[in-house]
Scaffold this motif. Structure first.
Motif, PDB file in Angstrom:
ATOM      1  N   ARG A  15       0.853  -1.179   0.000  1.00  0.00           N
ATOM      2  CA  ARG A  15       0.000   0.000   0.000  1.00  0.00           C
ATOM      3  C   ARG A  15       0.895   1.237   0.000  1.00  0.00           C
ATOM      4  O   ARG A  15       1.975   1.241   0.582  1.00  0.00           O
ATOM      5  N   ALA A  16       0.415   2.293  -0.647  1.00  0.00           N
ATOM      6  CA  ALA A  16       1.239   3.495  -0.772  1.00  0.00           C
ATOM      7  C   ALA A  16       1.695   4.018   0.586  1.00  0.00           C
ATOM      8  O   ALA A  16       2.836   4.475   0.730  1.00  0.00           O
TER       9      ALA A  16
ATOM     10  N   HIS B 141      -8.241  -0.233  -7.119  1.00  0.00           N
ATOM     11  CA  HIS B 141      -7.342   0.834  -6.706  1.00  0.00           C
ATOM     12  C   HIS B 141      -7.402   1.003  -5.195  1.00  0.00           C
ATOM     13  O   HIS B 141      -8.337   0.552  -4.532  1.00  0.00           O
ATOM     14  N   ASP B 142      -6.393   1.621  -4.658  1.00  0.00           N
ATOM     15  CA  ASP B 142      -6.327   1.924  -3.235  1.00  0.00           C
ATOM     16  C   ASP B 142      -7.264   3.094  -2.957  1.00  0.00           C
ATOM     17  O   ASP B 142      -7.010   4.220  -3.399  1.00  0.00           O
TER      18      ASP B 142
ATOM     19  N   LEU C 230      -6.233   6.657  -1.854  1.00  0.00           N
ATOM     20  CA  LEU C 230      -5.519   7.578  -2.736  1.00  0.00           C
ATOM     21  C   LEU C 230      -6.485   8.349  -3.611  1.00  0.00           C
ATOM     22  O   LEU C 230      -7.414   7.781  -4.179  1.00  0.00           O
TER      23      LEU C 230
ATOM     24  N   GLN D  88      -2.910  11.286  -6.831  1.00  0.00           N
ATOM     25  CA  GLN D  88      -1.856  10.523  -6.163  1.00  0.00           C
ATOM     26  C   GLN D  88      -1.612   9.193  -6.858  1.00  0.00           C
ATOM     27  O   GLN D  88      -0.468   8.735  -6.977  1.00  0.00           O
ATOM     28  N   ASN D  89      -2.682   8.592  -7.332  1.00  0.00           N
ATOM     29  CA  ASN D  89      -2.598   7.264  -7.922  1.00  0.00           C
ATOM     30  C   ASN D  89      -2.060   7.289  -9.350  1.00  0.00           C
ATOM     31  O   ASN D  89      -1.234   6.453  -9.731  1.00  0.00           O
TER      32      ASN D  89
ATOM     33  N   SER E 223     -11.348   8.210 -12.272  1.00  0.00           N
ATOM     34  CA  SER E 223     -11.536   6.879 -11.701  1.00  0.00           C
ATOM     35  C   SER E 223     -13.017   6.541 -11.754  1.00  0.00           C
ATOM     36  O   SER E 223     -13.866   7.425 -11.916  1.00  0.00           O
TER      37      SER E 223
END
Length: 364
Positions: free
Chosen positions: A68-69, A156-157, A160, A164-165, A212
Motif C-alpha cells: 500500500r502506498a 485501486h487503493d 488515494l 496521487q494514484n 476513476s
C-alpha cells in the motif's frame, strides 16, 4: 548471483512475480507482512520470509516493494538501510518529508514507472521529437470501476486520490518529451474528486484529465506544435499512433514494459527519470495539486455530494499523507459538527455503515 526479494502480497506484487521469471532465473524470496498467506501458492523453489529476514539476508541484493502506498516510505528506508537496491512501485511515497528522508538515505532506489521502458512509448517519443518541438501535450487517463488485468481483478487503493494514484505514470509519459520540469497552473475536480483536470506549465502547456470509476479504460497521449500533430492511443497496448496524418508503427518489437523495467533494475541500463531524485518531481506536482483538490472536495461534501471523496479522506487522511483520519478530524476539516445528523449519515454511508473505514486494497 544475489537473490531478489518481493515485498507485498497484492495484485501488482503478484503480477511482478509472474513476469520476473522472464528476466531472472536466480533465487527469489517473497514477503507479505500483512497477509503471509498471499504467497501460499508461490512458485516452487521460492522462499517465504518475514520482512526482517528479507532485510537481514545478505544474499538478497535487490528488493522490489509493492505494498500500500502508505507503507512504501518506511519499507524503502528499511531496505536502503539494509544495503539493498530498491525498486518501489508508484507512488513511492506520499509526503515531501518522506521523500526527503529517502533522498537523504542515499543508496540505490528506483521507482516503478513502466512506461519509461515501454517500446511503444519509446518509438512514439522518438518520432515526435524528430518531427518538431512539443508546444501542447494532452493526456486522457481513465480507469473503470471494475477491470480485469493480468488475470486478476484490478482494484485501486481507495485511500488515494486519482492524482496521487495516476499522476506518476502520466508524468513519466510527458516528462521525457520536455526539457525541464513542470509546475502546476490549475486543478479542478468533478464527481467529488474522482475526476481531476490539471493544467501544467513548462517547456510546453500540458493538460491532464484523470478519471476513476469511469465507463471504460482510456490511455491517450496527444502532442502538438508547429508542424507537429501526433496521437498515441494505447488503452490496448501497444496501441495505435498517428503522426502528422500518417500511421506510425508502434507495434513492431513491442514486448512487456514490466519485463523491460525489471531487467533494467537488475542489470541496467536504467532510465534516469526512474531514479527517485528525478521522480520526486511527480510527487511535488501532486503536493501542489492536493490542497486545491481537498478544498474542492470539502466544498462538495458540505453540499451533500461526493461520498466517494469522504471515504477517500477517511481512509487516507485529510492531508493525503497516508495516515488514517478519525471521524472528529474529518468533521473539523469540513467545518461540520461531528454529532450532527447530516455528518453522521454521510460518515456511515462512506465507511460502510459501521462508522469505521476499511480499505479493501491488499498491497501488504
Amino acid at each position: 548471483m544475489t537473490g531478489v526479494g518481493i515485498i507485498g502480497g497484492g495484485r501488482w506484487a503478484r503480477v511482478i512475480a509472474s513476469v520476473l521469471p522472464q528476466v531472472w532465473a536466480g533465487p527469489v524470496t517473497v514477503c507479505s507482512p500483512g497477509h503471509p498467506a498471499a504467497w501460499d501458492d508461490r512458485p516452487t523453489g521460492w522462499r517465504l520470509a518475514s520482512l526482517s529476514d528479507v532485510f537481514a539476508d545478505p544474499a538478497i541484493g535487490h528488493v522490489i516493494i509493492a505494498r500500500r502506498a502508505r507503507d512504501h516510505a518506511p519499507t524503502v528506508l528499511a531496505a536502503l538501510a539494509a544495503g539493498k537496491a530498491v525498486l518501489v512501485e508508484k507512488p513511492f511515497c506520499l509526503t515531501r518529508a518522506e521523500a526527503d528522508a529517502i533522498l537523504a538515505a542515499g543508496g540505490d532506489c528506483q521507482t516503478g514507472l513502466v512506461f519509461l521502458y515501454a517500446p511503444n512509448q519509446a518509438r512514439f517519443r522518438a518520432a515526435v521529437l524528430s518531427a518538431g518541438r512539443p508546444e501542447r501535450i494532452e493526456v486522457d487517463w481513465a480507469d473503470p470501476a471494475a477491470e480485469w488485468r493480468y488475470g486478476a481483478a484490478k482494484r485501486h487503493d481507495e485511500a488515494l486520490n486519482v492524482v496521487q494514484n495516476m499522476l506518476p505514470h502520466v508524468w513519466s509519459l510527458v516528462r521525457p518529451l520536455l526539457d525541464g520540469p513542470l509546475n502546476l497552473a490549475a486543478a479542478s475536480t468533478a464527481n467529488g474528486g474522482q475526476s481531476v483536470t490539471l493544467r501544467l506549465h513548462g517547456a510546453a502547456d500540458v493538460v491532464v484529465r484523470l478519471h476513476s470509476n469511469a465507463a471504460g479504460r482510456v490511455r491517450r497521449l496527444s502532442v502538438s506544435g508547429q508542424g507537429l500533430d501526433a496521437v498515441l492511443d494505447f488503452a490496448r497496448e501497444p496501441g495505435d499512433a498517428v503522426l502528422n496524418g500518417a500511421v506510425l508503427d508502434v507495434a513492431t518489437g513491442h514486448s512487456s514494459p514490466l519485463a523491460a523495467e525489471l531487467s533494467a533494475f537488475l542489470y541496467g541500463p536504467r532510465h534516469p527519470l526512474g531514479q527517485v531524485a528525478k521522480a520526486v518531481e511527480a510527487l511535488d506536482l501532486t503536493l501542489q495539486a492536493m490542497p486545491r483538490i481537498r478544498a474542492q472536495q470539502a466544498a462538495a461534501l458540505r453540499q451533500g455530494e461526493g461520498l466517494a471523496a469522504l471515504r477517500e479522506v477517511a481512509l487516507g487522511g485529510v492531508a493525503g499523507d497516508g495516515i488514517p483520519s478519525d471521524r472528529a478530524a474529518v468533521a473539523r476539516w469540513l467545518g461540520m459538527d461531528e454529532k450532527a445528523a447530516d455528518f453522521d449519515a454521510a460518515w456511515r454511508a462512506a465507511t460502510g455503515g459501521d462508522g469505521r473505514a476499511h480499505n479493501p486494497a491488499t498491497g501488504n
